[in-house]
Design a protein around this motif. Structure first.
Motif, mmCIF file in Angstrom:
data_model
loop_
_atom_site.group_PDB
_atom_site.id
_atom_site.type_symbol
_atom_site.label_atom_id
_atom_site.label_comp_id
_atom_site.label_asym_id
_atom_site.label_seq_id
_atom_site.Cartn_x
_atom_site.Cartn_y
_atom_site.Cartn_z
ATOM 1 N N SER A 1 0.651 -1.383 0.010
ATOM 2 C CA SER A 1 -0.142 0.001 0.253
ATOM 3 C C SER A 1 0.905 1.207 -0.145
ATOM 4 O O SER A 1 0.395 2.366 -0.641
ATOM 5 N N GLU A 2 2.066 1.245 0.513
ATOM 6 C CA GLU A 2 2.991 2.358 0.553
ATOM 7 C C GLU A 2 3.517 2.659 -0.999
ATOM 8 O O GLU A 2 3.457 3.792 -1.141
ATOM 9 N N ILE A 3 3.691 1.575 -1.716
ATOM 10 C CA ILE A 3 4.247 1.895 -2.916
ATOM 11 C C ILE A 3 2.881 2.260 -3.870
ATOM 12 O O ILE A 3 3.366 2.749 -5.167
ATOM 13 N N LEU A 4 1.824 1.777 -3.400
ATOM 14 C CA LEU A 4 0.623 2.390 -4.380
ATOM 15 C C LEU A 4 0.117 3.503 -3.899
ATOM 16 O O LEU A 4 -1.081 3.507 -4.295
ATOM 17 N N LYS A 5 0.400 4.059 -2.996
ATOM 18 C CA LYS A 5 -0.115 5.163 -2.520
ATOM 19 C C LYS A 5 -0.417 6.743 -3.521
ATOM 20 O O LYS A 5 -1.463 7.195 -3.451
ATOM 21 N N ASP B 1 -8.155 14.244 -8.712
ATOM 22 C CA ASP B 1 -8.021 13.163 -9.565
ATOM 23 C C ASP B 1 -8.674 11.744 -8.975
ATOM 24 O O ASP B 1 -8.643 11.379 -7.886
ATOM 25 N N LYS B 2 -9.354 11.039 -9.996
ATOM 26 C CA LYS B 2 -9.948 9.877 -9.788
ATOM 27 C C LYS B 2 -8.735 8.906 -9.456
ATOM 28 O O LYS B 2 -7.778 8.768 -9.949
ATOM 29 N N GLY B 3 -9.107 7.776 -8.507
ATOM 30 C CA GLY B 3 -8.304 6.836 -8.305
ATOM 31 C C GLY B 3 -8.810 5.884 -7.256
ATOM 32 O O GLY B 3 -10.061 5.368 -7.488
ATOM 33 N N TYR B 4 -8.183 5.294 -6.058
ATOM 34 C CA TYR B 4 -8.402 4.527 -5.422
ATOM 35 C C TYR B 4 -9.066 5.417 -3.805
ATOM 36 O O TYR B 4 -8.009 6.032 -3.388
ATOM 37 N N GLU B 5 -9.636 4.654 -3.178
ATOM 38 C CA GLU B 5 -9.643 4.764 -1.508
ATOM 39 C C GLU B 5 -8.769 3.610 -1.104
ATOM 40 O O GLU B 5 -9.138 2.426 -1.203
ATOM 41 N N ILE B 6 -7.564 4.095 -0.318
ATOM 42 C CA ILE B 6 -6.824 3.137 0.276
ATOM 43 C C ILE B 6 -6.890 3.039 2.020
ATOM 44 O O ILE B 6 -6.747 4.211 2.474
#
Length: 803
Positions: A234-238, A246-251
């Motif tokens: 999750s650190e490298i995908l933050k 910007d659209k993206g993920y909720e992490i």
């Protein structure tokens, strides 16, 4: 055992206490199944075990957020979740471990997959859809690491389609697209390219997908420092984290032993994804794997004492137990009583599962022993037969292989005898195989009334003044008719949308039907197939376009391990009637030469492989497939889009039959078998052969899987007494497959007066340019001379040697 998925804003302490204790009971039950399951493997009752111990508490939290209509695409650690949603009992857990072939006892796969591979039934026994909105759904697992990810993307995208595309009958499949697709993956498997490809695609598509990453710091025996940059996925995908711009993920990150935080995290994640249709990543950290990766070894071999001590303390079940006691929900003594009761229940259910599995086999052995005893008493070789009987009788835990092996071996000793006892044993063996083989071999393809082979041919019809158009126009008009007739149909791929595909077979259709139904994708073949699998599993009719046959290699693992096995690995209780559209054959150069057919044929059994010679035939295949419930790969001729064909007047209605060859030229001297673009060269060679007195019959295979179900090729060979297979694939590829079908399935050898021949490409990719093609693949001259050579061997005087 099922959790209560309802969350209340206000509950009494007694209600809260009851729910917590029910959750703990479930966690301990699942753990006891894992512990006892390992013992069953080590004592020999089961072959292999891979369990979900150490992940129990986060899976219970997940189950509480999982609603009817939602779909799971996970892997072999998710047993607690399946128990929590009420889709896996203790007995079913052990039935899977024992490989019980009765789908009532082992509903996950009827013994076809090892334990830990979970599925629910999307279809009834007749292959018809159930109402998926009224049940909790799990797409059938596969073992290849990260292989569940591409399918997850499609399961999520289906919700977006159902929410935004009008006119689809979603009665059994969706309620306004409110369903979430939930995925799980181990931290080490996030190193796979399929994970990254899926994560990126879901972020682009913005679909309701929640991925749980179970992180126990290891991948089998290999520490996370060797798996993941910074040891933290999750650190490298933050950078995927969405923001106001910007659209993206909720992490989310959460500790896997923290019961209250897990409950809160999963509820928040579900609310966001379900309402807003955005992807969510939940990195569940600080998990343990108390028994190691599998029954193949011990984790004590690769974890030091400090790590083992930490795992003992922070085991999620132990931490929940501690939390329960600290918060006065139950006393230590009360939990001990509960835990003892659970152990007893698990042992009893395990025993019941073993009895259900083993008793039918014992009954079958009893029949075999009786027949062997009678045969031994009646035969001069009775002493040898009696040994087979005694050895079989001595087995404490026989399997069907033992029974069948003993009885079949016994027959060898009476091969020259004639007796009623021998006949009785022969009949019993034949019936035994007939009754049991389907338990292991059925449902490679659909066995419902909707299967592709039940579709009748409808011939294209033409007006008297039918126009001659480019082949691509036939396809375009047919796709237009398809999208008009089937609101649930959609197509997607690289360049498939805005420009209407690289060969204009979809020209103008995005503008007419919208970007959700005719859409462009990124360069990511594996997840293009995954989109199709997931959407097909939810009642849509996707056509996934892989731009060139060469690029199918990127997607072949997903096609082979997932798509091709859906019906088989669920014994007909799930389906994914995805159509994969691609183009290949005869383009010049190493990378677009379309020479992968031999590999494809051997890897995608369970998928129909169709090789139409022109676009009218291709269009007919699409029409046939959309009225069936099976997956297929359609390979269009890459050099045929600009060739002229008459435009039928029954566009969208005519159907090309599957598994049926077509004789396109009759002759008496030799049968020529080919397909696709090479067929045109064969036709030209046949014309030139006619000049020198050789009359060739040409048969278009059309369908490689299945192949010539009516055995029309052997009928032709019975007339000509000679056969040659011409193929642009390399030697030993599709031509070898075709010849094997002709000789060993159709028994054509009995009609041959000459050696059967194959003519294939050189054993390398074609060099670039026209000359590269000419020197690499069969040319008209190659075909002419090869056929002439056969006739020269037959009659040297009539056909003198050419060179």
């Amino acid at each position: 055992m099922k959790t209560n998925p309802d969350t209340k804003t206000e509950i009494t302490f007694e209600d809260f206490k009851a729910e917590v204790l029910n959750d703990y009971k479930l966690a301990v039950t699942s753990r006891e199944c894992s512990l006892l399951g390992r013992r069953e493997v080590l004592t020999g009752k089961a072959k292999f075990g891979i369990f979900g111990d150490g992940k129990e508490i986060p899976q219970i939290a997940w189950a509480k957020a999982f609603e009817n209509g939602d779909f799971r695409s996970g892997y072999y650690r998710d047993q607690t979740f399946m128990m929590a949603i009420g889709e896996l009992t203790i007995e079913q857990f052990f039935a899977g471990l024992y490989a019980n072939t009765d789908i009532k006892d082992e509903p996950m796969s009827a013994g076809r997959q090892m334990g830990g591979h979970f599925a629910t039934h999307s279809l009834d026994a007749d292959g018809n859809w159930k109402n998926l909105t009224e049940q909790k759904n799990s797409s059938a697992d596969i073992s290849p690491t990260a292989g569940q990810m591409p399918r997850l993307l499609g399961l999520a995208q289906a919700s977006k389609i159902y929410r935004k595309v009008k006119g689809i009958d979603s009665t059994n499949f969706s309620k306004s697209g409110n369903e979430i697709a939930w995925g799980t993956i181990g931290n080490a498997s996030t190193s796979e390219g399929l994970f990254f490809e899926t994560i990126n695609a879901a972020g682009v598509l913005q679909v309701p997908m929640i991925v749980s990453i179970w992180d126990d710091n290891y991948g089998i025996s290999v520490h996370a420092r060797h798996q993941t940059t910074k040891e933290n996925i999750s650190e490298i995908l933050k950078g995927f984290q969405r923001n106001e711009d910007d659209k993206g993920y909720e992490i989310f990150r959460v500790d896997g032993w923290n019961y209250p935080e897990l409950m809160d995290t999963y509820q928040r994640a579900a609310k966001i994804s379900r309402k807003e249709h955005v992807p969510v990543m939940i990195h569940v950290q600080e998990l343990t794997q108390p028994q190691g990766h599998s029954t193949s070894g011990s984790h004590e071999r690769y974890k030091d004492q400090e790590r083992l001590a930490w795992e003992a303390e922070y085991d999620c079940n132990a931490q929940m137990r501690k939390w329960i006691i600290e918060n006065n929900i139950a006393t230590t003594e009360e939990l001990i009583v509960l835990e003892r009761s659970i152990k007893k229940d698990v042992r009893a259910a395990k025993k019941a599962a073993w009895t259900a599995f083993h008793n039918p086999i014992l009954s079958e052995r009893k029949e075999a022993l009786n027949l062997l005893g009678k045969l031994a008493a009646s035969s001069p070789n009775g002493v040898f037969i009696k040994k087979f009987k005694n050895d079989l009788e001595a087995l404490d835990e026989p399997v069907r292989r033992d029974i069948l092996s003993a009885t079949r071996r016994a027959l060898r000793y009476v091969v020259s005898e004639s007796s009623s006892e021998k006949l009785a044993l022969q009949n019993w063996i034949n019936n035994y195989i007939s009754n049991n083989q389907p338990k292991y071999s059925s449902h490679l393809h659909s066995e419902s009334e909707h299967n592709a082979l039940n579709q009748s041919e409808i011939i294209p019809t033409y007006d008297d003044d039918a126009k001659e158009v480019d082949g691509r126009v036939v396809l375009r008009e047919n796709f237009d008719a398809i999208f008009n007739r089937y609101p649930e149909a959609l197509i997607f791929g690289e360049d498939a949308g805005y420009i209407g595909d690289v060969n204009q077979g979809l020209e103008g259709l995005q503008e007419k039907y919208g970007a959700l139904r005719v859409s462009d994708t990124g360069i990511r073949e594996a997840t293009i197939i995954g989109q199709g699998i997931g959407m097909a599993m939810r009642g849509l009719r996707p056509i996934a376009e892989i731009q060139y046959l060469d690029y199918i290699m990127y997607a072949l693992q997903i096609m082979s391990d997932d798509l091709a096995t859906v019906q088989y690995r669920t014994k007909g209780r799930q389906k994914a009637p995805l159509i994969v559209r691609t183009r290949g054959h005869r383009l010049e150069g190493i990378w677009h030469s379309g020479s992968q057919m031999g590999g494809v044929l051997n890897l995608v059994r369970g998928i129909h492989v169709l090789v139409p010679r022109n676009m009218t035939k291709a269009a007919g295949f699409y029409n046939t497939l959309l009225d069936s419930d099976e997956p297929a790969l359609v390979v269009e001729c890459l050099n045929g889009y600009r060739l002229k064909e008459k435009l039928p007047n029954n566009i969208g209605k005519f159907k090309t039959p599957i598994g049926v060859v077509e004789t396109i030229r009759e002759g008496d001297d030799i049968t020529l078998v080919s397909y696709g673009s090479t067929l045109r060269l064969v036709e030209q060679a046949a014309k030139e052969l006619q000049v020198v007195g050789i009359d060739a019959e040409i048969i278009d295979v059309q369908s490689l899987l299945p192949f010539d179900l009516n055995h029309d090729i052997v009928k032709s060979i019975a007339k000509t007494n000679r056969v040659m297979v011409i193929d642009e694939d390399v030697k030993g590829g599709a031509s070898a497959y075709i010849l094997d079908q002709i000789l060993n399935v159709q028994n054509a050898f009995q009609y041959l007066d000459s050696q059967p021949k194959t003519l294939a490409a050189q054993p390398h990719r074609p060099a670039y340019g026209t000359d590269g093609d000419y020197f690499s693949k069969p040319s008209v001259e190659d075909i002419f001379e090869a056929i002439y050579g056969v006739m020269h061997e037959l009659s040297p005087d009539d056909f003198p040697k050419l060179r």
